[in-house]
Design a protein around this motif. Structure first.
Motif, PDB file in Angstrom:
ATOM      1  N   PRO A  13     -39.511  28.471  46.072  1.00  0.00           N
ATOM      2  CA  PRO A  13     -38.686  28.570  44.671  1.00  0.00           C
ATOM      3  C   PRO A  13     -38.487  30.117  44.568  1.00  0.00           C
ATOM      4  N   ARG A  14     -37.248  30.222  43.624  1.00  0.00           N
ATOM      5  CA  ARG A  14     -36.884  31.691  43.485  1.00  0.00           C
ATOM      6  C   ARG A  14     -37.725  32.273  43.004  1.00  0.00           C
ATOM      7  N   ALA A  15     -37.860  33.620  42.704  1.00  0.00           N
ATOM      8  CA  ALA A  15     -38.966  34.273  41.734  1.00  0.00           C
ATOM      9  C   ALA A  15     -38.631  34.004  40.531  1.00  0.00           C
ATOM     10  N   PHE A  16     -39.837  33.944  39.717  1.00  0.00           N
ATOM     11  CA  PHE A  16     -39.782  33.734  38.379  1.00  0.00           C
ATOM     12  C   PHE A  16     -39.378  34.904  37.566  1.00  0.00           C
ATOM     13  N   THR A  17     -38.455  34.727  36.420  1.00  0.00           N
ATOM     14  CA  THR A  17     -37.923  35.878  35.814  1.00  0.00           C
ATOM     15  C   THR A  17     -38.308  35.883  34.226  1.00  0.00           C
ATOM     16  N   LYS A  18     -37.939  36.765  33.494  1.00  0.00           N
ATOM     17  CA  LYS A  18     -37.993  37.057  32.218  1.00  0.00           C
ATOM     18  C   LYS A  18     -36.968  35.748  31.543  1.00  0.00           C
ATOM     19  N   GLU A  19     -35.867  35.633  32.085  1.00  0.00           N
ATOM     20  CA  GLU A  19     -35.038  34.651  31.631  1.00  0.00           C
ATOM     21  C   GLU A  19     -35.519  33.233  31.685  1.00  0.00           C
ATOM     22  N   ASP A  20     -36.205  32.948  32.658  1.00  0.00           N
ATOM     23  CA  ASP A  20     -36.866  31.704  32.859  1.00  0.00           C
ATOM     24  C   ASP A  20     -38.204  31.447  31.633  1.00  0.00           C
ATOM     25  N   ARG A  21     -38.715  32.606  31.404  1.00  0.00           N
ATOM     26  CA  ARG A  21     -39.772  32.502  30.373  1.00  0.00           C
ATOM     27  C   ARG A  21     -39.151  32.236  28.991  1.00  0.00           C
ATOM     28  N   ASP A  22     -38.168  33.080  28.551  1.00  0.00           N
ATOM     29  CA  ASP A  22     -37.504  32.899  27.578  1.00  0.00           C
ATOM     30  C   ASP A  22     -36.936  31.575  27.274  1.00  0.00           C
ATOM     31  N   ARG A  23     -36.320  30.933  28.445  1.00  0.00           N
ATOM     32  CA  ARG A  23     -35.753  29.530  28.416  1.00  0.00           C
ATOM     33  C   ARG A  23     -36.825  28.623  28.029  1.00  0.00           C
ATOM     34  N   PHE A  24     -37.985  28.638  28.594  1.00  0.00           N
ATOM     35  CA  PHE A  24     -38.868  27.979  28.678  1.00  0.00           C
ATOM     36  C   PHE A  24     -39.485  27.651  27.155  1.00  0.00           C
ATOM     37  N   GLN A  25     -39.638  29.125  26.472  1.00  0.00           N
ATOM     38  CA  GLN A  25     -40.275  29.215  25.025  1.00  0.00           C
ATOM     39  C   GLN A  25     -39.172  28.587  24.172  1.00  0.00           C
ATOM     40  N   GLN A  26     -38.040  28.997  24.495  1.00  0.00           N
ATOM     41  CA  GLN A  26     -36.897  28.228  23.523  1.00  0.00           C
ATOM     42  C   GLN A  26     -37.067  26.716  23.580  1.00  0.00           C
ATOM     43  N   LYS A  27     -36.926  26.066  24.638  1.00  0.00           N
ATOM     44  CA  LYS A  27     -37.249  24.508  24.863  1.00  0.00           C
ATOM     45  C   LYS A  27     -38.428  24.320  24.124  1.00  0.00           C
ATOM     46  N   LEU A  28     -39.499  24.709  24.556  1.00  0.00           N
ATOM     47  CA  LEU A  28     -40.717  24.152  23.812  1.00  0.00           C
ATOM     48  C   LEU A  28     -40.652  24.329  22.324  1.00  0.00           C
ATOM     49  N   THR A  29     -40.269  25.411  21.848  1.00  0.00           N
ATOM     50  CA  THR A  29     -40.040  25.695  20.230  1.00  0.00           C
ATOM     51  C   THR A  29     -39.223  24.448  19.666  1.00  0.00           C
ATOM     52  N   ARG A  30     -38.124  24.088  20.265  1.00  0.00           N
ATOM     53  CA  ARG A  30     -37.160  23.232  19.998  1.00  0.00           C
ATOM     54  C   ARG A  30     -37.928  21.822  19.981  1.00  0.00           C
ATOM     55  N   LEU A  31     -38.654  21.374  21.024  1.00  0.00           N
ATOM     56  CA  LEU A  31     -39.495  20.293  21.065  1.00  0.00           C
ATOM     57  C   LEU A  31     -40.420  19.983  20.122  1.00  0.00           C
ATOM     58  N   LEU A  32     -41.244  21.120  19.995  1.00  0.00           N
ATOM     59  CA  LEU A  32     -42.400  21.134  18.542  1.00  0.00           C
ATOM     60  C   LEU A  32     -41.718  21.018  17.380  1.00  0.00           C
ATOM     61  N   GLY A  33     -40.467  21.657  17.440  1.00  0.00           N
ATOM     62  CA  GLY A  33     -39.811  21.655  15.855  1.00  0.00           C
ATOM     63  C   GLY A  33     -38.961  20.338  15.618  1.00  0.00           C
ATOM     64  N   GLY A  34     -39.293  19.283  16.656  1.00  0.00           N
ATOM     65  CA  GLY A  34     -38.478  17.878  16.443  1.00  0.00           C
ATOM     66  C   GLY A  34     -37.099  17.811  16.735  1.00  0.00           C
ATOM     67  N   LEU A  35     -36.602  18.916  17.374  1.00  0.00           N
ATOM     68  CA  LEU A  35     -35.229  19.040  17.785  1.00  0.00           C
ATOM     69  C   LEU A  35     -35.226  18.287  19.205  1.00  0.00           C
ATOM     70  N   GLN A  36     -35.261  16.985  19.341  1.00  0.00           N
ATOM     71  CA  GLN A  36     -35.503  16.315  20.713  1.00  0.00           C
ATOM     72  C   GLN A  36     -34.310  16.671  21.337  1.00  0.00           C
ATOM     73  N   GLU A  37     -34.466  17.151  22.702  1.00  0.00           N
ATOM     74  CA  GLU A  37     -33.307  17.230  23.704  1.00  0.00           C
ATOM     75  C   GLU A  37     -33.411  15.779  24.516  1.00  0.00           C
ATOM     76  N   ASN A  38     -32.239  15.304  24.683  1.00  0.00           N
ATOM     77  CA  ASN A  38     -32.009  14.286  25.626  1.00  0.00           C
ATOM     78  C   ASN A  38     -31.633  14.917  26.931  1.00  0.00           C
ATOM     79  N   PRO A  39     -32.607  14.961  28.049  1.00  0.00           N
ATOM     80  CA  PRO A  39     -31.924  15.397  29.261  1.00  0.00           C
ATOM     81  C   PRO A  39     -30.968  14.792  29.842  1.00  0.00           C
ATOM     82  N   ASP A  40     -30.943  13.328  29.559  1.00  0.00           N
ATOM     83  CA  ASP A  40     -29.971  12.556  30.259  1.00  0.00           C
ATOM     84  C   ASP A  40     -28.844  12.265  29.805  1.00  0.00           C
ATOM     85  N   LEU A  41     -28.415  13.293  28.694  1.00  0.00           N
ATOM     86  CA  LEU A  41     -27.056  13.613  28.536  1.00  0.00           C
ATOM     87  C   LEU A  41     -26.281  14.535  28.890  1.00  0.00           C
TER      88      LEU A  41
END
Length: 156
Positions: free
Chosen positions: A128-156
């Motif tokens: 895998p490519r090196a893990f970046t700050k952008e990866d961390r930020d993207r992860f935290q944003q997605k997790l916050t959305r999921l926990l906040g009830g804003l369900q993402e549909n990865p199949d769209l």
């Protein structure tokens, strides 16, 4: 349909975003369960429970498979475990912040199988490519959305 999600189950052995998970679950009023082998020392903290399993191959994955619920968020980079999580109805998020959906998993498992076959045949595969700050930020944003009830549909 939006599934309320308030527990994050983490394949903790090689997870680079444990601190982000702890901060996010506390800020969202959720909980996390970090599962790891004896080879990795994880410390419980408020809203974060730790389960240590034996060091046998796949012990953490088996434990997670047995406790995972459809209302959970599974954090893993292991596509086999991701497939189990999807089968249980859990939302699956990689540590790099990529949602894995039903439409993704077959191709990801095929890629994993192909790479393993190549390595068994003596060929080198790219890591895998090196893990970046952008990866961390993207992860935290997605997790916050999921926990906040804003369900993402990865199949769209």
């Amino acid at each position: 349909m939006i599934v309320p999600r308030n527990r994050v189950v983490v394949d903790g052995d090689a997870c680079p975003v444990k601190a982000e998970i702890a901060r996010t679950v506390r800020s969202c009023g959720a909980t996390a369960l970090l599962v790891s082998s004896h080879a990795h020392v994880l410390v419980p903290e408020p809203s974060v429970d730790v389960v240590t399993v034996d060091a046998s191959d796949q012990a953490a994955d088996l434990y997670i498979a047995n406790v995972l619920k459809g209302s959970d968020i599974l954090v893993t980079g292991d596509y086999g475990l991701a497939a189990l999580g999807l089968a249980r109805g859990a939302a699956v998020l990689t540590p790099r912040g990529k949602m894995i959906g039903e439409s993704d998993i077959e191709e990801l498992l095929e890629q994993r199988h192909f790479s393993a076959r190549m390595r068994r045949g003596g060929m080198r595969t790219k890591g895998p490519r090196a893990f970046t700050k952008e990866d961390r930020d993207r992860f935290q944003q997605k997790l916050t959305r999921l926990l906040g009830g804003l369900q993402e549909n990865p199949d769209l």
